[in-house]
Design a protein around this motif. Structure first.
Motif, short mmCIF file in Angstrom:
data_model
loop_
_atom_site.label_atom_id
_atom_site.label_comp_id
_atom_site.label_asym_id
_atom_site.label_seq_id
_atom_site.Cartn_x
_atom_site.Cartn_y
_atom_site.Cartn_z
N UNK A 76 0.71 -1.17 0.12
CA UNK A 76 -0.05 0.13 0.41
C UNK A 76 0.45 1.83 -0.09
N UNK A 77 0.40 2.16 -0.46
CA UNK A 77 0.76 3.19 -0.60
C UNK A 77 -0.19 5.25 -0.25
N UNK A 78 0.97 4.98 1.28
CA UNK A 78 -0.82 6.42 1.65
C UNK A 78 0.22 7.39 1.78
N UNK A 95 1.14 -7.12 4.83
CA UNK A 95 1.76 -6.52 3.62
C UNK A 95 2.75 -5.36 3.67
N UNK A 96 3.33 -4.38 2.80
CA UNK A 96 4.21 -2.86 2.88
C UNK A 96 3.39 -1.99 3.05
N UNK A 97 4.05 -0.90 4.20
CA UNK A 97 3.10 0.15 3.62
C UNK A 97 3.99 1.32 4.04
N UNK A 98 3.97 1.96 2.55
CA UNK A 98 4.67 3.03 2.37
C UNK A 98 4.15 4.99 2.62
N UNK A 99 4.79 5.56 2.74
CA UNK A 99 4.50 6.63 3.59
C UNK A 99 4.97 7.70 2.60
N UNK A 100 4.49 9.37 2.06
CA UNK A 100 4.58 9.44 0.98
C UNK A 100 4.04 11.15 0.94
N UNK A 105 11.43 11.73 -0.66
CA UNK A 105 12.33 10.63 -0.07
C UNK A 105 10.66 10.00 1.20
N UNK A 106 10.82 8.53 0.56
CA UNK A 106 9.08 7.76 1.69
C UNK A 106 9.68 7.24 2.42
N UNK A 107 8.95 6.47 3.37
CA UNK A 107 9.12 5.69 4.39
C UNK A 107 8.41 4.42 4.43
N UNK A 108 9.15 3.01 3.92
CA UNK A 108 8.20 1.96 3.93
C UNK A 108 8.48 1.36 5.59
#
Length: 196
Positions: A76-78, A95-100, A105-108
Motif C-alpha cells: 500500500x502507498x499512503x 504487507x508493506x505500507x509506504x508513506x509519501x 524520500x518515502x518511508x516503507x
C-alpha cells in the motif's frame, strides 16, 4: 477580515473581533483538534492506495498523532499532507505500507513494525544515525556480518551468538566464556559482606 487556518494542523486562527459570541465554540473545536494532533489515535483500514483526509476546522485523518493501518496484503502507498508533521505508525496489515507526501524520500513500514515517521513537508523520514534509519543502521552496522540477519535460529535453543570478529555463529556457553564470572561474584560477595 475572515479567520485563517494554521498550515500544518489546520487550526482556525481567529481574526481580532471575528466570531463575536462564537469564540468559545471555535476555541473548543481548536482544542479538540489539538488534542487529536498530540494524542489522537486513528485506525485506517487499507484496501488500496489512499490519501489521509484533511479539512480546515473539521475532523480529519491526517491530523492524528498515531495511525494504525489494517487490511490485506498490499503493498500500500499512503499519501500524507505535504506539511511538517510527525506520526507514530503501526503497520498491522499483511504487507508493506509506504508513506509519501508525493515528493521527496518515502518511508516503507514492514508488516508488524511500529515506527516514528516525520516529514518536513517533502521528504518522509524515520529517526536514525548517519543518514540511515535506525533499522538500516542496526542492519548495516551492528549486524553487518550477515547482511542484517541473525544466523538461523532453528535448533539453537539455549545458545548465544558469538563472534570471532569476522564470523558469527550460535554456540553454547563454555566455562571459558565465564572466566571472570567467579572473581566478579567473589568481589560482589566481599562488597556485600563489608556493607553489612
Amino acid at each position: 477580515m475572515p479567520s485563517s487556518w494554521s498550515p500544518s494542523l489546520r487550526f482556525e486562527l481567529q481574526f481580532t473581533g471575528d466570531n463575536i459570541n462564537l469564540w468559545g465554540e471555535k476555541l473548543n473545536a481548536v482544542l479538540t483538534h489539538a488534542d487529536y494532533a498530540v494524542a489522537g489515535w486513528l485506525t485506517k483500514p487499507l484496501t488500496g492506495n489512499t490519501t489521509l483526509s484533511t479539512a480546515n476546522a473539521a475532523d480529519d485523518e491526517a491530523r492524528a498523532a498515531m495511525v494504525k493501518f489494517t487490511g490485506g496484503a498490499g503493498p500500500f502507498t499512503v499519501t500524507i499532507p505535504p506539511v511538517s508533521k510527525s506520526y507514530l505508525v503501526w503497520n498491522a496489515t499483511a504487507g508493506p505500507v509506504t508513506l509519501t507526501t508525493g515528493a521527496g524520500a518515502t518511508v516503507t513500514v514492514d508488516p508488524g513494525d511500529i515506527v516514528w515517521a516525520l516529514t518536513d513537508g517533502g521528504a518522509v523520514k524515520t529517526p536514525g544515525y548517519g543518514g540511515a534509519s535506525i533499522k538500516d543502521w542496526v542492519s548495516g552496522v551492528a549486524w553487518s556480518y550477515n547482511a542484517g540477519a541473525l544466523p538461523a535460529q532453528a535448533g539453537n535453543a539455549g545458545k548465544v551468538v558469538k563472534t570471532d570478529g569476522t564470523n558469527a555463529s550460535w554456540q553454547a556457553l563454555s566455562t571459558a566464556d565465564l572466566g571472570d564470572y567467579a572473581s566478579a561474584v567473589k568481589g560482589l560477595a566481599l562488597a556485600f559482606a563489608i556493607a553489612l
